[in-house]
Design a protein around this motif. Sequence first.
Motif, short mmCIF file in Angstrom:
data_model
loop_
_atom_site.label_atom_id
_atom_site.label_comp_id
_atom_site.label_asym_id
_atom_site.label_seq_id
_atom_site.Cartn_x
_atom_site.Cartn_y
_atom_site.Cartn_z
N ASN A 287 0.82 -1.21 0.00
CA ASN A 287 0.00 0.00 0.00
C ASN A 287 0.85 1.26 0.00
N LEU A 288 1.93 1.25 0.80
CA LEU A 288 2.83 2.40 0.82
C LEU A 288 3.48 2.64 -0.54
N THR A 289 4.03 1.58 -1.11
CA THR A 289 4.74 1.76 -2.38
C THR A 289 3.77 2.03 -3.53
N ASP A 290 2.57 1.45 -3.49
CA ASP A 290 1.56 1.77 -4.51
C ASP A 290 1.20 3.25 -4.48
N ALA A 291 1.29 3.86 -3.28
CA ALA A 291 1.00 5.29 -3.14
C ALA A 291 2.18 6.16 -3.54
N GLY A 292 3.31 5.52 -3.92
CA GLY A 292 4.46 6.27 -4.40
C GLY A 292 5.60 6.40 -3.42
N ALA A 293 5.47 5.82 -2.23
CA ALA A 293 6.55 5.90 -1.24
C ALA A 293 7.77 5.13 -1.71
N VAL A 294 8.94 5.55 -1.24
CA VAL A 294 10.21 4.94 -1.61
C VAL A 294 10.88 4.41 -0.35
N VAL A 295 11.08 3.11 -0.27
CA VAL A 295 11.66 2.50 0.93
C VAL A 295 13.17 2.67 0.91
N ILE A 296 13.71 3.39 1.91
CA ILE A 296 15.15 3.64 1.95
C ILE A 296 15.88 2.71 2.92
N GLY A 297 15.14 1.99 3.77
CA GLY A 297 15.81 1.10 4.72
C GLY A 297 14.81 0.35 5.57
N ARG A 298 15.34 -0.65 6.28
CA ARG A 298 14.53 -1.46 7.19
C ARG A 298 15.03 -1.24 8.61
N THR A 299 14.10 -1.10 9.54
CA THR A 299 14.44 -0.62 10.88
C THR A 299 14.44 -1.74 11.92
N ASN A 300 15.18 -1.48 12.98
CA ASN A 300 15.46 -2.46 14.03
C ASN A 300 14.26 -2.71 14.94
N THR A 301 14.26 -3.89 15.55
CA THR A 301 13.25 -4.28 16.53
C THR A 301 13.91 -5.20 17.54
N PRO A 302 13.41 -5.30 18.77
CA PRO A 302 13.97 -6.28 19.71
C PRO A 302 13.62 -7.70 19.30
N GLU A 303 14.24 -8.67 19.95
CA GLU A 303 13.96 -10.08 19.67
C GLU A 303 12.46 -10.37 19.78
N PHE A 304 11.92 -10.99 18.73
CA PHE A 304 10.51 -11.37 18.67
C PHE A 304 9.59 -10.14 18.82
N SER A 305 10.16 -8.95 18.69
CA SER A 305 9.40 -7.69 18.85
C SER A 305 8.66 -7.67 20.18
#
Length: 473
Positions: free
Chosen positions: A113-131
């Motif tokens: 949905n984000l990219t269909d709207a034209g957004a550009v993904v520049i990176g993937r962000t961190n999360t703790p173990e198992f979030s």
Amino acid sequence: MAEKPIWQWSASELADRVANHDVTAEVAVTATVARMREVNGHLNAVVDDLGDEAIERASGLDAVLKESGPVGPLHGVPVTIKINVDQKGKSTSNGVKAFNDIVAPADAPFVKNLTDAGAVVIGRTNTPEFSFRATTTNELHGRTFNPWNDWASSGGSSGGASTAVMSGMGPIAHGNDIGGSLRFPSAATGAVTVKPGLGRTPAWNPSQSAERGLLAQLMSVQGVICREVRDVRLAMKSVIAYDPNDPWQAPVLFEGPALEKPIRVGFTKNTYQFDVHPAIVQALETARDCLVDAGYEVVEVETPDISEIGETGYRALMGEVSVLMLDDIRRHGSSEINRMFDEYFELFPPFEKEELLRQMARRSFFIRQWNLLLEHYPIVLTPFLPSPTYSWNRDAEGKDGIMEVLGCGIWSFAMNYMGLPAGIVSPRIHDGLPVAVQIVGRRFREDLILDALEAVETRVGVMAQKLFERETL
């Protein structure tokens, strides 16, 4: 006054200026990628740098813009995606070493949905173990730092997302929230967010090998963290696009019917068994005064028992986790996260067997009581935590630390358990760090929550701008 650097622009401004040919998507994305590479070495918010392919995509979007106009309302806007959600060809590790080789076969609906709207993904962000922590660190990628100072937690589990947006690594960051994972990080860094209500945004990972537990389905939602309220609104309108892979999602229009004014706001300072810090009271009173100034009618109310709802929801979730997740945690989790789960289970004894079913059945009672309150007060201003931001590893410092960070998060857990939307804004600063409050609303009325958040933000200022100004001193 000199114009702000591009990486400080809001998503709303950036999208408008790209659409109007004032700046190209390639220039905007390149500037944001450069900012990401400048500050991420210390902050460690982005753990998968996709900058080069992002710049290439932005160039392609510029060609499309010249030919046929914007592809959507986020045309050329740089965004980040949390590493527990599928992005085609990327690792969906969820902060766990053993899962780092899980490569997504396709985009999750939220990413699409984000990219269909034209957004550009520049990176993937961190999360703790198992979030599953209120701070963001893991053995795979390390710790994400709070951009305000190194002592404070960046929050969890979307700590990489909140640090990314607040430090200028894109104006919109994807995150998710099963017990507070959009709101804890936003509160910790001064970002803004709305945890969507159940059924508002699509949730599904194409890489999954089994269905999530029922409570995880009911409590967990996908959303965004931003620097400005208007950007949360802009992004939300795109990410709610319907996807049939999520059986809970309802295709409901984003804006609901206008309400008769003045809109009544329920207001409470109640933190139940937890002592409230004076800075929280001051933040609540500031937010109340902002709403009154904006024309809302604010009435102090007694809400249904949040302590009971929050504790019940967390113990029920622990019951589900102990059956459906614990084997993976024991097998693949670090010694630290395993010790913490032992402490979770001691502090919040999991409901089991018949009792788990009875408590899950009682969930509808809690929702009904809050629905009745929200009939009279369409939005409710509440505490989020009883104290300001905590130290980065406090939730790993024994049971006292867990209670200080997570155990007191009843106002957070309760909203997930009931599936109600809830937003975060920080009206004040205490001891050099933001202090947040929560605004709760009716299901499918995230728009009303955003209106109220914006009323506060308009009067106290954008917290990220205070952070940027401090950086330039």
